[in-house]
Design an enzyme around this catalytic site. Sequence first.
Site, PDB file in Angstrom:
ATOM      1  N   LYS A 102     -13.367 -51.343  29.642  1.00 22.26           N
ATOM      2  CA  LYS A 102     -12.051 -51.657  29.102  1.00 22.26           C
ATOM      3  C   LYS A 102     -11.746 -53.144  29.208  1.00 22.26           C
ATOM      4  O   LYS A 102     -11.076 -53.717  28.338  1.00 22.26           O
ATOM      5  CB  LYS A 102     -10.970 -50.851  29.814  1.00 22.26           C
ATOM      6  CG  LYS A 102     -11.276 -49.369  29.991  1.00 22.26           C
ATOM      7  CD  LYS A 102     -11.678 -48.663  28.716  1.00 22.26           C
ATOM      8  CE  LYS A 102     -11.963 -47.190  28.963  1.00 22.26           C
ATOM      9  NZ  LYS A 102     -12.575 -46.507  27.828  1.00 22.26           N
TER      10      LYS A 102
ATOM     11  N   GLU B  59      -2.403 -54.005  32.955  1.00 21.26           N
ATOM     12  CA  GLU B  59      -1.762 -54.398  31.720  1.00 21.26           C
ATOM     13  C   GLU B  59      -0.282 -54.036  31.756  1.00 21.26           C
ATOM     14  O   GLU B  59       0.157 -53.214  32.582  1.00 21.26           O
ATOM     15  CB  GLU B  59      -2.437 -53.733  30.514  1.00 21.26           C
ATOM     16  CG  GLU B  59      -2.280 -52.235  30.444  1.00 21.26           C
ATOM     17  CD  GLU B  59      -3.018 -51.621  29.263  1.00 21.26           C
ATOM     18  OE1 GLU B  59      -3.905 -52.286  28.704  1.00 21.26           O
ATOM     19  OE2 GLU B  59      -2.705 -50.474  28.908  1.00 21.26           O
TER      20      GLU B  59
ATOM     21  N   HIS C 202      -0.841 -39.488  31.307  1.00 25.16           N
ATOM     22  CA  HIS C 202      -1.812 -40.241  30.504  1.00 25.16           C
ATOM     23  C   HIS C 202      -2.980 -39.386  30.037  1.00 25.16           C
ATOM     24  O   HIS C 202      -3.959 -39.904  29.511  1.00 25.16           O
ATOM     25  CB  HIS C 202      -2.319 -41.471  31.275  1.00 25.16           C
ATOM     26  CG  HIS C 202      -1.242 -42.209  32.004  1.00 25.16           C
ATOM     27  ND1 HIS C 202      -0.258 -42.895  31.324  1.00 25.16           N
ATOM     28  CD2 HIS C 202      -0.964 -42.326  33.326  1.00 25.16           C
ATOM     29  CE1 HIS C 202       0.575 -43.421  32.218  1.00 25.16           C
ATOM     30  NE2 HIS C 202       0.177 -43.091  33.426  1.00 25.16           N
TER      31      HIS C 202
ATOM     32  N   ARG D 263     -17.836 -42.988  22.672  1.00 23.02           N
ATOM     33  CA  ARG D 263     -18.388 -41.632  22.761  1.00 23.02           C
ATOM     34  C   ARG D 263     -17.639 -40.738  21.784  1.00 23.02           C
ATOM     35  O   ARG D 263     -16.684 -41.171  21.139  1.00 23.02           O
ATOM     36  CB  ARG D 263     -18.208 -41.083  24.174  1.00 23.02           C
ATOM     37  CG  ARG D 263     -16.747 -41.154  24.635  1.00 23.02           C
ATOM     38  CD  ARG D 263     -16.506 -40.448  25.944  1.00 23.02           C
ATOM     39  NE  ARG D 263     -15.215 -40.743  26.524  1.00 23.02           N
ATOM     40  CZ  ARG D 263     -14.072 -40.182  26.171  1.00 23.02           C
ATOM     41  NH1 ARG D 263     -14.051 -39.271  25.209  1.00 23.02           N
ATOM     42  NH2 ARG D 263     -12.943 -40.508  26.769  1.00 23.02           N
TER      43      ARG D 263
END
Length: 517
Positions: free
Chosen positions: A119, A203, A238, A304
Site C-alpha cells: 500500500k 492516512e 472496514h 489479486r
Amino acid sequence: MRRGIQKILIANRGEIALRVIRACREMGIRSVAVYSDADRAALHVLMADEAYRLGPAPATESYLRGDLILDLARRSGADAIHPGYGFLSENADFAEACQRARVVFIGPPASAMRTLGSKTRARQAADAAGMPRVPGSVSGLASAAEALQVAAAIGYPVMLKAAAGGGGKGMRAVTLPAEMEAAFQTAGSEAERSFGSSEVYLEKLIERPRHIEIQLIADTHGNCLYLGERECSVQRRHQKVIEEAPSPVVSEALRRRMGEAAVRLAQSAGYVNAGTVEFLVAGLEPANPEPTSPAFYFLEMNTRLQVEHPVTELVTGLDLVQMQIRVAEGDPLPLGQQDVQLRGHAIECRIYAEDWQNGFLPSPGRITRLAQPAGPGIREDSAVYEGWVVPLEYDPMLSKLIAYAGTREATIARMVRALDEYAVGGIKTNLGLFQRILADPDFRAGKIHTGYLQQLLASDATAQSSVAQRQEPEAVPEDVLALAAAFFVASRETPPPASEAPASRWAAAAHREGLRA
C-alpha cells in the site's frame, strides 16, 4: 490434450478454492487442493481431482507456508498455482519463488506486486502517475512516534493501515494522540498475523465517503481493460459486507475517468492479470451523481482476484477466473475496451457464521440443517454442506450470495426472496442483517457511505433501548410468582393432550431443532 497449463494447485480454501476448481473443470485442467487438519473434510478437498495435506490448522503452519505449497506442487506435478485471495495471494516473495521453481503463478509478476501490492509503494506510484490520493505517509512507519508526527501534520482523525494485504485487517482509526501507541501496536501485530508483515502506514480518515473500486484485467501483450466499478460502501470495521455493480450513483463520465486512471496506474507498473484499484469518493449522492469537487481519491490496489468479483462477472458476462488462467498461459485478452458492456445489476451479500445481534461474535460449529436459495437470477459461491463443522481458525465466511436482475430495484427484490429461502441450523449467521439492510429506505435509495452500516445499527440499538424503557414491566408480587412456578412444575409433570402434540415427525424435528438453535 489441451495446450498450456495442465494442472493447477489452488493455494487456498473455502469458496474461492471451489470457484477455481470449477473453472479448471470447464477448461479441461486438473485441479489440486491443499488442506490443513481443520479442513480435512472441506468441500474443496472433496471436489478437487487431487488433495494433499499441508499441516496443522493455524494458517502460519499451513496456508501461509509457501515452501510447503511449492513442495506439494512439485510432488503433484502441478505446473501452475492459483493463490485465490488472502493468504499468499499478494506475497511478492511467493510469486518470485514460484518463478524460480518454474511454476506459473496465476497473478501479477512479483515486480508489479511489490510496486502496487504494498500500500505504501502503491501510494508512491499514484503520486508518480499524478493520481489524487488520500493525504498521509508514503512509506511504512517505524514507530508510533513517527505516526504521531504524520498525524499532527495532516490532522485528526487518521487511519493506520497494513501495508500488505487487505480485508479490513491491520486497520485502526485514531481520533486522539493518546490513542496512537495502542493502535499502532495492535494494527502492526494483526497485520503480522494475517499477512506476515507488520508494516503499517497512516492516512487521513475521510468521513462518510463512498468506497468505489475499478476491476482491471491486463495481459502480457500490453492490453489492459477496466471492467466497470463496484460499490463497496456498506462495510463493518472496514470489511465489506455488501457489494454491487454497477454503483447506483456513478455516471458513465465518472466511470470512464476512474477506469482510465486505474489503467494508467497499472500500466505504469507493468501490471498483468486481474487486479482492483480502490477509490474513495466524497460528495457523491443519488441527487448529485457527478460532483465537480472533489473528484476521487486513490486508496489502494489489490493485486489479486477480489472476493466480490462475481458481481462484475454477472454484469459483464465475463469469467474472470478463466481469463486469469488464459492470461497466465500467455493469451491476449479476447476483447477491447469498446467491447465491455455493463448489463443489468448485481448485488452480493457475504454470509458469515456470526451472531450479528451479539457483537458479531464468530459462531463456529456443526451445520445441522442447510436450505440454500435458488431460482432465477440467484448465484451462490459456497463451500459448506449439511454436517460440515465451521472451524474457528479462519475467517467465518460461509458463502457469497449474489442476485442479478435487469434493474437495481428488481435485484433487491430478488435478493430479499433468496434470503427468505436461506436457512442454516446449528450455528448463528448474519442472514437477518441483510434482511434489515435491504429493507432500509436509505439503502434502497442508494444513500450509502462507509459509515452507513454503523449508523444503521446504532439507530436500531437506540430505538430498541427506547422501546424497552417504555415497556419495562411493573414488579410482580411474590405470591403471584410462587403460583406461576407451581403451575409450571405441574405442567411439566403432566403429558400434553394428543391435540397439542406435534402434528408430524417433521414438525417434531423442527421443534427440536428450534430448541437447539
